[in-house]
Design a protein around this motif. Structure first.
Motif, PDB file in Angstrom:
ATOM      1  N   LEU A  95       0.813  -1.216   0.000  1.00 22.50           N
ATOM      2  CA  LEU A  95       0.000   0.000   0.000  1.00 22.50           C
ATOM      3  C   LEU A  95       0.848   1.267   0.000  1.00 22.50           C
ATOM      4  O   LEU A  95       0.405   2.314  -0.489  1.00 22.50           O
ATOM      5  N   ILE A  96       2.054   1.183   0.516  1.00 20.92           N
ATOM      6  CA  ILE A  96       2.935   2.349   0.555  1.00 20.92           C
ATOM      7  C   ILE A  96       3.231   2.850  -0.860  1.00 20.92           C
ATOM      8  O   ILE A  96       3.358   4.059  -1.097  1.00 20.92           O
ATOM      9  N   SER A  97       3.310   1.918  -1.813  1.00 19.92           N
ATOM     10  CA  SER A  97       3.649   2.291  -3.194  1.00 19.92           C
ATOM     11  C   SER A  97       2.416   2.503  -4.073  1.00 19.92           C
ATOM     12  O   SER A  97       2.559   2.832  -5.261  1.00 19.92           O
ATOM     13  N   MET A  98       1.229   2.328  -3.515  1.00 25.06           N
ATOM     14  CA  MET A  98       0.002   2.476  -4.283  1.00 25.06           C
ATOM     15  C   MET A  98      -0.564   3.892  -4.159  1.00 25.06           C
ATOM     16  O   MET A  98      -0.287   4.609  -3.209  1.00 25.06           O
ATOM     17  N   GLN A 110      -4.856  -5.795  -9.266  1.00 21.72           N
ATOM     18  CA  GLN A 110      -3.881  -6.718  -9.830  1.00 21.72           C
ATOM     19  C   GLN A 110      -2.725  -6.954  -8.869  1.00 21.72           C
ATOM     20  O   GLN A 110      -2.255  -8.091  -8.703  1.00 21.72           O
ATOM     21  N   ALA A 111      -2.255  -5.886  -8.210  1.00 20.72           N
ATOM     22  CA  ALA A 111      -1.117  -6.016  -7.303  1.00 20.72           C
ATOM     23  C   ALA A 111      -1.473  -6.840  -6.069  1.00 20.72           C
ATOM     24  O   ALA A 111      -0.678  -7.666  -5.606  1.00 20.72           O
ATOM     25  N   LEU A 112      -2.672  -6.629  -5.519  1.00 26.39           N
ATOM     26  CA  LEU A 112      -3.091  -7.389  -4.346  1.00 26.39           C
ATOM     27  C   LEU A 112      -3.128  -8.884  -4.639  1.00 26.39           C
ATOM     28  O   LEU A 112      -2.713  -9.704  -3.815  1.00 26.39           O
ATOM     29  N   ASN A 113      -3.627  -9.253  -5.808  1.00 23.10           N
ATOM     30  CA  ASN A 113      -3.784 -10.669  -6.125  1.00 23.10           C
ATOM     31  C   ASN A 113      -2.465 -11.360  -6.443  1.00 23.10           C
ATOM     32  O   ASN A 113      -2.436 -12.585  -6.623  1.00 23.10           O
ATOM     33  N   GLN A 114      -1.376 -10.611  -6.497  1.00 24.60           N
ATOM     34  CA  GLN A 114      -0.053 -11.212  -6.677  1.00 24.60           C
ATOM     35  C   GLN A 114       0.594 -11.594  -5.358  1.00 24.60           C
ATOM     36  O   GLN A 114       1.619 -12.278  -5.339  1.00 24.60           O
TER      37      GLN A 114
END
Length: 262
Positions: A159-162, A203-207
């Motif tokens: 989340l820091i990079s989102m 997409q990032a969460l599901n990785q």
């Protein structure tokens, strides 16, 4: 209409009743989970009993399955259905592009699977669920129990990079114990306040190892039926690019929907 119903309940009733009119004889219908979807199931049950509507329903949770059976709706599995003509479900938030946050009821995994296995998804909601930017409602993320603390840490680091405004996460609880989904998983609720790029975040969460699915429904919903407590409603069709406004007469009699759990 019972005086005991809140304005939000009346708006949910309006949207659910109008969406039920879009269900045709012989359809295989995905049945959502939550208070708004429960209004829909009750209405479809009335249509089955009183109007001879013949449908087969694929519920997105055990509680929806129990309600559908009690209402006389034929319940089948997604495997038995193969593919669905239509799914109707509620949403915790929706934006102008009909992207959604779902999972407040804890059934996001089955809800997303069923919605994706449908020709069309219709969302039913009160007007308060409409937002300019997703994120005010905490984003549910379903995770496996094994190593959930590590999964949570990885999510917080992501989340820091989102492009989000908030970074707080919380394990959803049921009294003194973690809330457990129908699939035996946990849910983390992410208090993001604003999601700048919902597709990128999904997409990032599901990785992340341990994440089963997230509550962002991107490019899945085709139509939203928005209800208001005075009987007004809007049908927004993203494919056609149309907004149709109608008025539904609220019944004076006590309705049968006041016992639906919030």
């Amino acid at each position: 209409m019972s005086a005991d119903m809140t304005p939000a309940d009346k708006a949910k009733y309006v949207s659910a009743r109008r969406a039920a009119d879009l269900v045709e004889n012989g359809m295989r219908v995905g049945l959502g989970t939550g208070s708004t979807a429960a209004f829909l199931v009750r209405r479809l049950g009335e249509m089955v009993r009183d109007e001879g509507l013949k449908i087969r329903g694929v519920p997105t949770s055990t509680r929806t399955a129990d309600l559908a059976r009690a209402e006389g709706i034929e319940v089948i599995t997604l495997e038995q259905a193969g593919w669905l003509d239509l799914t109707i479900d509620g949403a915790d938030e929706f934006d102008n592009d009909l992207n959604l946050i779902k999972g407040g009821g804890g059934a996001l995994l089955q809800e997303k699977i069923v919605a994706m296995a449908s020709d069309r998804m219709i969302v039913i909601a009160d007007a308060g669920k409409h937002v300019e930017t997703l994120g005010a409602f905490p984003l549910p993320v379903e995770i496996i129990p094994f190593g959930w603390q590590a999964t949570r840490k990885l999510i917080e680091e992501l989340l820091i990079s989102m492009d989000v405004q908030g970074h707080d996460t919380a394990l959803r609880m049921a009294s003194e114990s973690p809330f457990v989904t129908d699939e035996g998983n946990y849910i983390l609720d992410l208090d993001l306040k604003r999601i700048g790029d919902a597709q990128q975040l999904a997409q990032a969460l599901n990785q992340i190892p341990g994440v089963v699915e997230n509550g962002l429904f991107i490019d899945i919903c085709d139509t939203v039926v928005i209800g208001y407590d005075d009987g007004r409603l809007e049908l927004r069709d993203l494919t056609k690019g149309t907004i149709v406004r109608e008025q539904l007469d609220l019944p004076d009699r006590d309705n049968l929907f006041t016992d639906i759990a919030k």
